[in-house]
Motif scaffolding. Sequence first.
Motif, mmCIF file in Angstrom:
data_model
loop_
_atom_site.group_PDB
_atom_site.id
_atom_site.type_symbol
_atom_site.label_atom_id
_atom_site.label_comp_id
_atom_site.label_asym_id
_atom_site.label_seq_id
_atom_site.Cartn_x
_atom_site.Cartn_y
_atom_site.Cartn_z
ATOM 1 N N LEU A 24 0.812 -1.219 0.000
ATOM 2 C CA LEU A 24 0.000 0.000 0.000
ATOM 3 C C LEU A 24 0.842 1.264 0.000
ATOM 4 O O LEU A 24 0.398 2.318 -0.470
ATOM 5 N N ALA A 25 2.060 1.190 0.527
ATOM 6 C CA ALA A 25 2.891 2.385 0.682
ATOM 7 C C ALA A 25 3.142 3.152 -0.617
ATOM 8 O O ALA A 25 3.206 4.388 -0.585
ATOM 9 N N PRO A 112 -8.141 -11.342 2.714
ATOM 10 C CA PRO A 112 -7.151 -11.648 1.682
ATOM 11 C C PRO A 112 -6.838 -13.149 1.721
ATOM 12 O O PRO A 112 -6.404 -13.658 2.762
ATOM 13 N N LEU A 113 -7.068 -13.840 0.625
ATOM 14 C CA LEU A 113 -6.865 -15.292 0.594
ATOM 15 C C LEU A 113 -5.405 -15.619 0.259
ATOM 16 O O LEU A 113 -5.112 -16.483 -0.584
ATOM 17 N N PHE A 114 -4.509 -14.927 0.925
ATOM 18 C CA PHE A 114 -3.074 -15.088 0.701
ATOM 19 C C PHE A 114 -2.367 -14.487 1.904
ATOM 20 O O PHE A 114 -2.989 -13.845 2.757
ATOM 21 N N GLY A 115 -1.092 -14.686 1.963
ATOM 22 C CA GLY A 115 -0.290 -14.121 3.038
ATOM 23 C C GLY A 115 1.122 -13.883 2.560
ATOM 24 O O GLY A 115 1.431 -14.067 1.379
ATOM 25 N N SER A 127 -6.471 -13.785 -4.598
ATOM 26 C CA SER A 127 -7.879 -13.447 -4.399
ATOM 27 C C SER A 127 -8.109 -12.766 -3.060
ATOM 28 O O SER A 127 -7.362 -12.987 -2.095
ATOM 29 N N ILE A 128 -9.164 -11.945 -3.026
ATOM 30 C CA ILE A 128 -9.596 -11.307 -1.792
ATOM 31 C C ILE A 128 -11.115 -11.312 -1.753
ATOM 32 O O ILE A 128 -11.773 -11.151 -2.785
ATOM 33 N N VAL A 129 -11.682 -11.545 -0.573
ATOM 34 C CA VAL A 129 -13.133 -11.532 -0.379
ATOM 35 C C VAL A 129 -13.508 -10.237 0.335
ATOM 36 O O VAL A 129 -12.877 -9.865 1.330
ATOM 37 N N ALA A 143 -12.126 -1.746 -6.713
ATOM 38 C CA ALA A 143 -11.305 -1.173 -7.782
ATOM 39 C C ALA A 143 -9.841 -1.097 -7.365
ATOM 40 O O ALA A 143 -8.934 -1.377 -8.167
ATOM 41 N N LEU A 144 -9.587 -0.699 -6.116
ATOM 42 C CA LEU A 144 -8.212 -0.648 -5.616
ATOM 43 C C LEU A 144 -7.584 -2.040 -5.649
ATOM 44 O O LEU A 144 -6.447 -2.207 -6.105
ATOM 45 N N CYS A 145 -8.329 -3.023 -5.176
ATOM 46 C CA CYS A 145 -7.810 -4.396 -5.143
ATOM 47 C C CYS A 145 -7.500 -4.900 -6.549
ATOM 48 O O CYS A 145 -6.458 -5.520 -6.784
ATOM 49 N N GLU A 146 -8.406 -4.624 -7.464
ATOM 50 C CA GLU A 146 -8.180 -5.053 -8.844
ATOM 51 C C GLU A 146 -6.970 -4.333 -9.443
ATOM 52 O O GLU A 146 -6.207 -4.917 -10.218
#
Length: 245
Positions: A24-25, A112-115, A127-129, A143-146
């Motif tokens: 995000l930074a 977030p389906l990841f780490g 992927s993220i839910v 939109a940010l996630c995409e």
Amino acid sequence: MAEDRKQIGMIGLGAFGRFAAGHLAPHFDLLGHDPQAAELPGLVRVRLEAAAACPVVVLAVPVQALEQTCQDIAPFLPEGALVLDVASVKVEPMRAMRAWLPAHVRIIGTHPLFGPQSAAKGLAGQSIVLCPDTGVDAAPVAALCEGLGLEVHLSDPDTHDRAMANVQALTHLVSRVIAELDIPPPPYTTKSYDLLRQATDLVRNDSDDLFQAIEQLNPYAASLRKRFFEAARAFDGRLEARTGE
């Protein structure tokens, strides 16, 4: 800080909070709060009230600490603030946020389906839910996630936890059991063994808080866990019976 960039308050800078901050930074000014975390490039360490006063607040604390965190930040959240959690379960976190956050904020539960390990090579294709609260528009967050390369799934908390009982609680349980066996590296393997070992390695270093949340705070995990061990005992019984023939 750049005046034209939105501020995000990051509360909780453990393994996932630091990982998220790194992605995000480049896009936001990050104000972070975690008394136990080390310094992190691209993030300004601040007191809790300063992080909570941002227009967007990300709660990257363990589920077990979420309710108290919501109570602590509630007085400092500005009108219309967007609050997101990143917990692996959604029914309990959404309940806690609705109960303790003021009515003037917007809530979106995220998973977030990841780490840090599974997305070590980047976010693209992960992927993220998103579980938006009633009446909250999730489109800007989607939109940010995409834009970060993520595949976005919209859900409600109950549907999410039902799915994760199968997808996550079961796989983490099996992987933890295999890890407990502490099997030494074999001289040669099969492809199926390699895949099983990879799955085990992905969760081997997860915190106990995360494992307990996945297994005990998902309302649908206990019944699946019971079915799994019943099936394992049944298989063991059939194998023992054949051995005795």
